[in-house]
Design a protein around this motif. Structure first.
Motif, PDB file in Angstrom:
ATOM      1  N   CYS A  83       3.850  -0.246  -7.660  1.00  8.03           N
ATOM      2  CA  CYS A  83       2.535  -0.848  -7.947  1.00  8.03           C
ATOM      3  C   CYS A  83       2.159  -1.885  -6.883  1.00  8.03           C
ATOM      4  O   CYS A  83       2.826  -2.902  -6.730  1.00  8.03           O
ATOM      5  N   TYR A  85      -0.407  -3.732  -6.973  1.00  9.69           N
ATOM      6  CA  TYR A  85      -1.251  -4.776  -7.562  1.00  9.69           C
ATOM      7  C   TYR A  85      -0.482  -5.719  -8.485  1.00  9.69           C
ATOM      8  O   TYR A  85      -1.089  -6.528  -9.179  1.00  9.69           O
ATOM      9  N   ALA A  87       0.731  -5.134 -11.234  1.00  9.45           N
ATOM     10  CA  ALA A  87       0.192  -4.968 -12.583  1.00  9.45           C
ATOM     11  C   ALA A  87       1.230  -4.472 -13.579  1.00  9.45           C
ATOM     12  O   ALA A  87       0.956  -4.387 -14.776  1.00  9.45           O
ATOM     13  N   CYS A 102      -4.488  -4.134 -13.248  1.00  8.09           N
ATOM     14  CA  CYS A 102      -4.306  -2.698 -12.987  1.00  8.09           C
ATOM     15  C   CYS A 102      -5.559  -2.078 -12.376  1.00  8.09           C
ATOM     16  O   CYS A 102      -6.659  -2.268 -12.888  1.00  8.09           O
ATOM     17  N   HIS A 103      -5.373  -1.330 -11.289  1.00  2.00           N
ATOM     18  CA  HIS A 103      -6.480  -0.632 -10.627  1.00  2.00           C
ATOM     19  C   HIS A 103      -6.498   0.860 -10.967  1.00  2.00           C
ATOM     20  O   HIS A 103      -7.190   1.635 -10.319  1.00  2.00           O
ATOM     21  N   CYS A 105      -4.500   3.362 -10.515  1.00  2.00           N
ATOM     22  CA  CYS A 105      -4.220   4.296  -9.407  1.00  2.00           C
ATOM     23  C   CYS A 105      -3.346   5.457  -9.871  1.00  2.00           C
ATOM     24  O   CYS A 105      -3.277   6.489  -9.216  1.00  2.00           O
ATOM     25  N   GLY A 106      -2.629   5.269 -10.977  1.00  2.00           N
ATOM     26  CA  GLY A 106      -1.811   6.353 -11.526  1.00  2.00           C
ATOM     27  C   GLY A 106      -0.410   6.454 -10.939  1.00  2.00           C
ATOM     28  O   GLY A 106       0.382   7.299 -11.363  1.00  2.00           O
ATOM     29  N   CYS A 108       2.300   4.564 -11.115  1.00  2.00           N
ATOM     30  CA  CYS A 108       3.444   4.296 -12.004  1.00  2.00           C
ATOM     31  C   CYS A 108       3.757   5.515 -12.865  1.00  2.00           C
ATOM     32  O   CYS A 108       4.925   5.848 -13.087  1.00  2.00           O
TER      33      CYS A 108
HETATM   34  S1  SF4 Z   1      -1.870   2.520 -12.605  1.00  2.00           S
HETATM   35 FE1  SF4 Z   1       0.201   1.681 -12.576  1.00  2.00          FE
HETATM   36  S2  SF4 Z   1       0.741   1.551 -10.407  1.00  2.00           S
HETATM   37 FE2  SF4 Z   1      -1.493   1.771 -10.505  1.00  2.00          FE
HETATM   38  S3  SF4 Z   1      -2.294  -0.305 -10.531  1.00  2.00           S
HETATM   39 FE3  SF4 Z   1      -2.055   0.282 -12.664  1.00  2.00          FE
HETATM   40  S4  SF4 Z   1      -0.021  -0.448 -13.252  1.00  2.00           S
HETATM   41 FE4  SF4 Z   1      -0.098  -0.451 -11.006  1.00  2.00          FE
END
Ligand code: SF4
Ligand code: SF4
Length: 175
Positions: A83, A85, A87, A102-103, A105-106, A108
């Motif tokens: 990650c 960010y 997050a 969290c952005h 992005c998928g 994780c």
């Molecule tokens: S989807 Fe997961 S990896 Fe992506 S920003 Fe959110 S917590 Fe982080």
């Protein structure tokens, strides 16, 4: 065939929407097929000028991590490592998700070896569709505290680019 005209400026309050709405009206009066797409999802105001009749409203959601399945999680920390960010974090043996960072992005979800990341739909805004005379009108409203999701919502507005002349009222600061 479609034509795209983007009205942009380096800062807000410069009369961008005034110009964009006037171009839309003039072209429509000349018999052109016009679509108006308000891409300023944080503070849309094209509708205040064109006063469209809204026929349809839809929620925009993204599948977003909300936690982990403790029975599946092996505390490997791969999710936290990937990650960008900060997050998601591994604290001792526990995984914590910080939704506001969290952005979506998928990453994780992709790296988790045990499919332990739990995702739920997260509402980032609403899309509205309507008409102002013959002008097709599309705009969106970002949810409070979802500023990071602004580009995703703009893309949803842009998905409605179609046949005819598309007037895109850009977000302030778009170069
Ligand atoms: S989807 Fe997961 S990896 Fe992506 S920003 Fe959110 S917590 Fe982080
Ligand atoms: S990647 Fe999956 S298994 Fe590893 S700590 Fe994160 S949620 Fe748990």
């Amino acid at each position: 065939m479609n034509t795209k005209i983007a009205i942009s400026s380096g800062k807000g309050g410069t009369g961008k929407t005034f110009i964009a709405t006037n171009i839309a009206v003039i072209l429509a009066e000349k018999g052109k097929k016009v679509r108006y797409l308000d891409c300023d999802v944080e503070e849309p105001n094209g509708h205040l000028f064109l006063k469209p009749q809204i026929d349809e409203e839809e929620d925009v959601t993204l599948l977003s991590p909300v936690g982990v399945d403790e029975e599946k999680c092996i505390s490997c920390g791969d999710c936290a490592e990937v990650c960008h960010y900060n997050a998601i974090a591994l604290v001792k043996e526990n995984v914590l998700v910080f939704k506001e960072l969290c952005h979506v992005c998928g990453a994780c979800q992709v790296v988790c070896p045990t499919d332990a990341v739990i995702e739920e739909d997260r509402k980032i805004g609403v899309l509205r569709h309507g008409k102002s005379g013959s002008i097709a009108f599309h705009y969106a409203l970002l949810e409070t505290a979802e500023g990071g999701m602004s580009p995703r919502l703009v893309k949803k507005v842009r998905d409605h680019i179609g046949e005819g002349i598309n007037i895109l009222d850009s977000t302030p600061g778009t170069a």
